[in-house]
Design a protein around this motif. Structure first.
Motif, short mmCIF file in Angstrom:
data_model
loop_
_atom_site.label_atom_id
_atom_site.label_comp_id
_atom_site.label_asym_id
_atom_site.label_seq_id
_atom_site.Cartn_x
_atom_site.Cartn_y
_atom_site.Cartn_z
N ASN A 10 81.68 8.17 -77.14
CA ASN A 10 81.51 6.98 -77.98
C ASN A 10 81.60 7.36 -79.46
N GLY A 62 82.29 15.73 -67.02
CA GLY A 62 82.20 14.28 -66.89
C GLY A 62 82.36 13.63 -68.25
N ARG A 66 82.13 4.25 -72.65
CA ARG A 66 81.26 3.08 -72.83
C ARG A 66 82.02 1.89 -73.40
N ASP A 69 86.89 -1.76 -76.14
CA ASP A 69 87.31 -2.47 -77.35
C ASP A 69 86.07 -3.14 -77.93
N LEU A 101 85.05 10.54 -64.44
CA LEU A 101 84.77 9.50 -65.43
C LEU A 101 83.66 8.57 -64.97
N SER A 104 79.89 2.30 -68.70
CA SER A 104 80.02 0.85 -68.51
C SER A 104 81.45 0.37 -68.74
N GLU A 126 76.23 2.70 -61.80
CA GLU A 126 75.23 3.76 -61.98
C GLU A 126 75.58 4.97 -61.11
N ALA A 127 75.25 6.16 -61.61
CA ALA A 127 75.77 7.34 -60.93
C ALA A 127 74.70 8.37 -60.57
N GLU A 128 73.43 8.04 -60.77
CA GLU A 128 72.39 9.03 -60.48
C GLU A 128 72.44 9.50 -59.03
N GLN A 195 65.41 1.52 -71.05
CA GLN A 195 65.85 0.56 -70.03
C GLN A 195 64.67 0.26 -69.13
N THR A 208 80.12 -9.19 -67.61
CA THR A 208 80.37 -8.02 -66.75
C THR A 208 79.07 -7.38 -66.25
N TYR A 209 77.93 -7.77 -66.79
CA TYR A 209 76.70 -7.03 -66.46
C TYR A 209 76.45 -6.93 -64.96
N ILE A 212 78.52 -4.24 -63.49
CA ILE A 212 78.17 -2.87 -63.86
C ILE A 212 76.85 -2.45 -63.20
N VAL A 244 67.34 -2.09 -73.71
CA VAL A 244 68.78 -2.30 -73.54
C VAL A 244 69.10 -3.10 -72.27
C1 B12 Z 1 72.53 -2.44 -74.70
C2 B12 Z 1 73.96 -2.70 -75.08
C3 B12 Z 1 74.28 -2.78 -76.44
C4 B12 Z 1 73.25 -2.57 -77.54
C5 B12 Z 1 72.97 -1.06 -77.67
C6 B12 Z 1 71.57 -0.76 -78.03
C7 B12 Z 1 71.19 0.64 -77.69
N1 B12 Z 1 70.10 1.03 -78.27
O1 B12 Z 1 71.81 1.35 -76.94
C8 B12 Z 1 73.99 -3.17 -78.78
C9 B12 Z 1 73.65 -4.64 -78.92
C10 B12 Z 1 73.70 -2.48 -80.11
C11 B12 Z 1 75.43 -3.04 -78.33
C12 B12 Z 1 76.48 -2.94 -79.20
C13 B12 Z 1 77.80 -2.83 -78.78
N2 B12 Z 1 78.27 -3.03 -77.54
CO1 B12 Z 1 77.12 -3.13 -75.98
N3 B12 Z 1 76.18 -3.10 -74.36
C14 B12 Z 1 74.94 -2.87 -74.07
C15 B12 Z 1 74.70 -2.97 -72.55
C16 B12 Z 1 74.05 -4.30 -72.24
C17 B12 Z 1 73.85 -1.86 -71.91
C18 B12 Z 1 74.26 -0.42 -72.24
C19 B12 Z 1 73.19 0.51 -71.75
O2 B12 Z 1 72.45 1.09 -72.54
N4 B12 Z 1 73.03 0.67 -70.43
C20 B12 Z 1 72.01 1.50 -69.83
C21 B12 Z 1 72.52 2.94 -69.49
C22 B12 Z 1 71.45 3.69 -68.76
O3 B12 Z 1 73.64 2.82 -68.66
P1 B12 Z 1 75.04 3.53 -68.96
O4 B12 Z 1 75.08 4.15 -70.26
O5 B12 Z 1 76.10 2.56 -68.62
O6 B12 Z 1 75.07 4.72 -67.88
C23 B12 Z 1 75.08 4.58 -66.50
C24 B12 Z 1 76.45 4.34 -65.86
O7 B12 Z 1 77.38 3.69 -66.70
C25 B12 Z 1 76.93 5.69 -65.43
N5 B12 Z 1 77.59 6.57 -66.40
C26 B12 Z 1 77.53 6.59 -67.74
N6 B12 Z 1 78.26 7.61 -68.23
C27 B12 Z 1 78.79 8.26 -67.20
C28 B12 Z 1 79.60 9.40 -67.14
C29 B12 Z 1 79.99 9.89 -65.90
C30 B12 Z 1 80.85 11.10 -65.82
C31 B12 Z 1 79.60 9.22 -64.72
C32 B12 Z 1 80.03 9.71 -63.39
C33 B12 Z 1 78.79 8.07 -64.78
C34 B12 Z 1 78.39 7.61 -66.02
O8 B12 Z 1 75.72 6.31 -65.04
C35 B12 Z 1 74.70 5.97 -65.99
C36 B12 Z 1 73.36 6.01 -65.33
O9 B12 Z 1 73.32 5.17 -64.20
C37 B12 Z 1 76.18 -2.89 -72.02
C38 B12 Z 1 76.46 -3.71 -70.77
C39 B12 Z 1 75.94 -3.02 -69.53
N7 B12 Z 1 75.20 -3.73 -68.75
O10 B12 Z 1 76.21 -1.86 -69.32
C40 B12 Z 1 76.99 -3.43 -73.21
C41 B12 Z 1 78.40 -2.91 -73.46
C42 B12 Z 1 78.45 -1.41 -73.21
N8 B12 Z 1 78.65 -3.15 -74.87
C43 B12 Z 1 79.88 -3.41 -75.13
C44 B12 Z 1 80.41 -3.51 -76.46
C45 B12 Z 1 81.86 -3.91 -76.58
C46 B12 Z 1 79.62 -3.25 -77.59
C47 B12 Z 1 80.07 -3.25 -79.06
C48 B12 Z 1 81.40 -2.58 -79.35
C49 B12 Z 1 80.07 -4.72 -79.53
C50 B12 Z 1 80.31 -4.90 -81.01
N9 B12 Z 1 81.49 -5.37 -81.37
O11 B12 Z 1 79.45 -4.62 -81.79
C51 B12 Z 1 78.89 -2.52 -79.75
C52 B12 Z 1 79.09 -0.99 -79.84
C53 B12 Z 1 77.84 -0.28 -80.30
C54 B12 Z 1 77.97 1.23 -80.31
N10 B12 Z 1 77.46 1.86 -81.35
O12 B12 Z 1 78.52 1.82 -79.40
C55 B12 Z 1 80.71 -3.59 -73.87
C56 B12 Z 1 81.73 -2.49 -73.61
C57 B12 Z 1 82.94 -3.01 -72.85
C58 B12 Z 1 84.11 -3.19 -73.77
N11 B12 Z 1 84.70 -4.37 -73.82
O13 B12 Z 1 84.47 -2.29 -74.44
C59 B12 Z 1 79.58 -3.69 -72.76
C60 B12 Z 1 79.94 -3.12 -71.41
C61 B12 Z 1 79.23 -5.19 -72.64
C62 B12 Z 1 80.39 -6.03 -72.19
N12 B12 Z 1 80.98 -6.77 -73.08
O14 B12 Z 1 80.77 -6.06 -71.08
N13 B12 Z 1 75.52 -2.97 -76.97
#
Ligand code: B12
Length: 475
Positions: A10, A62, A66, A69, A101, A104, A126-128, A195, A208-209, A212, A244
């Motif tokens: 990211n 890995g 995230r 766009d 890979l 989200s 989720e991948a845990e 979380q 999409t939530y 995901i 989050v």
């Molecule tokens: C919370 C959140 C925010 C918050 C973040 C606050 C914070 N303190 O983190 C705020 C409001 C600031 C935000 C902003 C943005 N966000 Co946002 N956000 C989210 C949200 C709801 C949750 C992300 C999260 O923390 N999840 C919790 C963690 C634990 O999960 P995770 O990281 O996904 O990891 C798990 C899996 O994905 C997987 N995994 C992760 N990495 C890897 C790697 C490997 C190798 C493997 C196998 C598995 C794996 O396993 C993990 C554990 O289970 C997601 C939607 C969603 N439900 O996922 C959108 C999301 C990520 N956001 C998105 C976007 C676009 C943005 C912004 C670009 C929007 C904007 N124009 O401002 C910004 C970017 C900010 C930044 N600096 O990156 C999009 C991304 C999709 C896309 N179109 O690109 C999402 C998916 C929402 C959507 N529209 O569908 N966001």
């Protein structure tokens, strides 16, 4: 012991840098069986990645993807080219260990990203649970085709488990983000992500939530959450914690229990959260949130037009949004409101309905963010609507360029014009394209905050300066 390198790709630091919580959780899940390192690209931008790969010599790599766009039509930042250029390609050039890979963004566009990156494996969602098993199986040259949510280079089209109803409990105890990565740069610029649950049981047509995280809410215990906050607070000092979850106050009662737990432990922290769902908002919740330490919330009703709320399947009505807005004002909780215009059925009448709500219910000290155009994602009801209306061809990819939905009942130019006009007349309304405040404005805000020792959220200080500059004709 086999070594795993997890790479956070990211590069976005707006609106603020977000720590790679998901990767830290995965590092915990891989536990004692693997030696795990996380490379955090947010501040390093890939510069030291190759040196780390050479030195650590991982057996598996890995990449977390995230953001694809920025979801702002007309600005359209597309992150993937940089991710490929700065992280994935250079690494693949110097090693041929299995590349996996996840993340989200990946979970929304798995097949496209497998093809674009040439990765060996991908895990959707989720991948845990799956990642440790996958690594074990790869080492033992065992078949992986039965693993849920796994995609392989050989069969990227087999999206086994997509839409799977996750049932595994969400990890309770967690070592902490700052124990897995260098948290120092986030201390001043970012937040500590928490979380409290996974899943979203709502059915907003564009979202999409549920894809995901699954459609069932799976909660962590309030006690585990409070312990995580308490421990991180002790280690890191006075930082801001951000929840989050897709919506914080769902299902009913969970948010209240978390607040009570924090209050009972007398932890003095700054808390903020995204998504407060109007349906379950009540005075007791806001009272508890204030006592627990909430300094700011986001409210994301998307619209305040009864017709559009119904078309977007938001699951709440205008009355509940109005009730929530009155409570927000009563308790004076600094709030950033988010509206998304242009959904199915949007026209000038529905636009004005939302504007009326903004004028009548939102505190001018609070920020109103106005976005237009709904990003169409695969496997969502909006995708099906767009297909049916002939906006996209059957099965069309919406990955690149990002495709947006616009209501047929109002021309895009007209809607953009209405938003611009609304923002010109209201200092607190910000069109999505103008999110970054002027550097001079930020400088003035920092100065004022220092002089008056203001504790309020930055956006409130900035909005006051914006109003003043407007009056003075500076902007
Ligand atoms: C919370 C959140 C925010 C918050 C973040 C606050 C914070 N303190 O983190 C705020 C409001 C600031 C935000 C902003 C943005 N966000 Co946002 N956000 C989210 C949200 C709801 C949750 C992300 C999260 O923390 N999840 C919790 C963690 C634990 O999960 P995770 O990281 O996904 O990891 C798990 C899996 O994905 C997987 N995994 C992760 N990495 C890897 C790697 C490997 C190798 C493997 C196998 C598995 C794996 O396993 C993990 C554990 O289970 C997601 C939607 C969603 N439900 O996922 C959108 C999301 C990520 N956001 C998105 C976007 C676009 C943005 C912004 C670009 C929007 C904007 N124009 O401002 C910004 C970017 C900010 C930044 N600096 O990156 C999009 C991304 C999709 C896309 N179109 O690109 C999402 C998916 C929402 C959507 N529209 O569908 N966001």
């Amino acid at each position: 012991m086999k070594r795993v390198l997890l790479v956070n790709t990211n590069l976005e630091r707006a609106p603020y840098p977000v720590p790679p919580l998901g990767l830290c959780l995965l590092a915990d899940a891989l536990g004692a069986r693997y030696e795990v390192k996380i490379y955090d690209g947010v501040f390093d931008g890939g510069r030291n990645l190759i040196a780390l790969v050479r030195e650590f010599n991982p057996d598996f790599i890995g990449f977390s993807i995230r953001n694809i766009d920025d979801v702002v039509m007309d600005r359209e930042i597309f992150y993937m080219d940089d991710i490929l250029e700065k992280f994935i390609r250079p690494v693949k050039k110097i090693t041929d260990v299995p590349v996996i890979l996840g993340g989200s963004g990946f979970s929304i566009f798995p097949a496209e990203l497998m093809a674009m990156t040439g990765a060996d494996f991908g895990i959707v969602g989720e991948a845990e649970a799956v990642l440790p098993v996958l690594l074990d199986r790869i080492q033992q040259h065992m078949d992986t085709s039965d693993l849920p949510c796994l995609i392989t280079a050989k069969s990227p089209e087999v999206q086994a488990g997509l839409g799977l109803e996750y049932s595994a409990p969400v990890q309770g105890r967690f070592a902490g983000i700052d124990r897995r990565i260098d948290f120092t740069p986030y201390l001043s610029k970012g937040v500590y992500s928490i979380q409290t649950k996974r899943g979203c049981a709502h059915a907003c047509i564009y979202c999409t939530y549920p894809l995901i995280e699954g459609r069932k809410f799976r909660m962590r215990s309030p006690s585990d959450i409070a312990t995580e906050i308490e421990d991180a607070h002790q280690r890191l000092g006075y930082i801001t914690f951000e929840f989050v979850d897709s919506t914080f106050n769902d299902p009913e009662g969970h948010a209240e229990s978390i607040c009570r737990e924090i209050i009972s432990r007398n932890i003095k922290v700054r808390l903020r959260t995204m998504g407060i769902n109007p349906r379950h908002a009540n005075e007791q919740l806001f009272e508890l949130m204030l006592r627990a330490g909430f300094v700011q919330i986001d409210a994301t009703p998307d619209s305040a037009s009864p017709r559009i709320l119904k078309n977007l399947c938001k699951g709440f009505d205008l009355v509940s949004i109005e009730r929530m807005a009155l409570m927000i004002r009563k308790f004076d909780i600094p709030t950033m409101w988010f509206f998304l215009f242009g959904g199915p059925g949007e026209d000038e009448v529905t636009f004005r309905e939302t504007l009326d709500f903004i004028d009548n219910f939102i505190d001018p000290a609070d920020l109103v963010y106005m976005n237009a155009g709904l990003r169409i994602y695969p496997r969502t009801p909006l995708y099906a609507i767009a297909e049916k209306e002939g906006r996209i061809a059957a099965g069309q990819t919406v990955f690149r360029p990002p495709v947006y939905y616009y209501s047929a009942n109002i021309a895009k130019n007209r809607l953009d014009q209405l938003i611009r006009q609304a923002a010109l007349l209201r200092h607190n309304c910000i069109p999505a394209l103008e999110t970054a405040p002027l550097p001079e404005m930020v400088a003035e805000a920092v100065e004022i905050r220092k002089i008056h020792q203001l504790e309020e959220p930055m956006f409130r200080t900035l909005l006051r300066i914006r109003a003043k500059w407007r009056r003075e004709g500076k902007i």
